[in-house]
Design a protein around this motif. Structure first.
Motif, short mmCIF file in Angstrom:
data_model
loop_
_atom_site.label_atom_id
_atom_site.label_comp_id
_atom_site.label_asym_id
_atom_site.label_seq_id
_atom_site.Cartn_x
_atom_site.Cartn_y
_atom_site.Cartn_z
N PHE A 62 -22.86 7.07 30.06
CA PHE A 62 -22.66 7.59 28.72
C PHE A 62 -23.12 9.03 28.66
O PHE A 62 -23.89 9.49 29.49
CB PHE A 62 -23.35 6.75 27.63
N VAL A 63 -22.62 9.74 27.63
CA VAL A 63 -23.05 11.11 27.34
C VAL A 63 -23.33 11.19 25.85
O VAL A 63 -22.48 10.82 25.03
CB VAL A 63 -21.97 12.14 27.73
N HIS A 72 -24.80 12.23 18.92
CA HIS A 72 -23.35 12.03 18.94
C HIS A 72 -22.94 11.47 20.30
O HIS A 72 -23.10 12.16 21.31
CB HIS A 72 -22.66 13.36 18.66
N LEU A 73 -22.44 10.25 20.31
CA LEU A 73 -21.94 9.64 21.54
C LEU A 73 -20.61 10.28 21.88
O LEU A 73 -19.63 10.10 21.16
CB LEU A 73 -21.79 8.13 21.37
N LEU A 74 -20.57 11.03 22.96
CA LEU A 74 -19.34 11.72 23.35
C LEU A 74 -18.44 10.83 24.19
O LEU A 74 -17.22 10.90 24.07
CB LEU A 74 -19.66 13.00 24.10
N THR A 75 -19.03 10.03 25.06
CA THR A 75 -18.25 9.11 25.88
C THR A 75 -19.17 8.03 26.43
O THR A 75 -20.37 8.23 26.60
CB THR A 75 -17.52 9.85 27.04
N ILE A 76 -18.56 6.88 26.68
CA ILE A 76 -19.26 5.75 27.28
C ILE A 76 -18.21 4.94 28.04
O ILE A 76 -17.07 4.82 27.58
CB ILE A 76 -19.98 4.90 26.21
N LEU A 109 -20.37 8.35 16.31
CA LEU A 109 -19.36 8.24 17.36
C LEU A 109 -17.97 8.21 16.74
O LEU A 109 -17.81 7.94 15.55
CB LEU A 109 -19.60 6.99 18.22
N GLU A 110 -17.00 8.51 17.58
CA GLU A 110 -15.59 8.33 17.24
C GLU A 110 -15.02 7.30 18.20
O GLU A 110 -15.42 7.23 19.35
CB GLU A 110 -14.79 9.63 17.39
#
Length: 158
Positions: A62-63, A72-76, A109-110
């Motif tokens: 994750f980032v 802010h979760l950018l990717t997982i 997150l999105e």
């Protein structure tokens, strides 16, 4: 199971040497994946980048980017063969704790509405939808909206 060997699960800081393995997972789980350069940029920017290893094998990542009071979760992502075994939830929980430890008040997150597994995971954790970002993600036939979801980190337990 008698005689089964439990492999250690570790969540560790991502390093530049992890990027090829992270990118391989990203290619397998994202319809429009980040490139290796995106992960390098996140490392260089000081974002919270973590990998999950089981017995040494990299199985997820994750980032998280800290922005004022928001984490802010950018990717997982979790490798296909390890999905459905609780590693996505483990990584998400860890990411949320990282955000709280860095002083964030909320976790943001999105997510693609078409990513039903991810939407379900986030709702299970108690995330609430607070908006929609129109045409946020690239899609096969143009663009796809993003659901914007948030969680108050003050409510986070172990």
């Amino acid at each position: 199971m008698p005689g089964a060997i439990e492999l250690p699960v570790e969540i560790l800081p991502m390093s530049a040497t992890d990027i090829d393995d992270v990118f391989a997972i990203e290619l397998g789980v994202c319809p429009f994946p980040w490139g290796p350069g995106n992960f390098k940029d996140c490392l260089q920017s000081g974002y919270s980048c973590r990998v999950c290893r089981i017995g040494g094998e990299l199985v997820g990542y994750f980032v998280v980017m800290l922005a004022v009071d928001d984490a802010h979760l950018l990717t997982i992502g979790v490798a296909d063969k390890w999905q459905g075994k609780g590693f996505g939830a483990r990584l998400l929980r860890h990411a949320m704790h990282v955000g709280r430890e860095q002083g964030a008040q909320t976790f943001l997150l999105e997510v693609r509405p078409s990513n039903a597994k991810a939407v379900s995971l986030y709702r299970h954790f108690g995330f609430k939808q607070i908006g929609v970002r129109r045409n946020y993600y690239p899609a096969e036939n143009g663009r796809e909206d993003a659901l914007v979801m948030t969680y108050p980190l003050a409510e986070l337990t172990t």
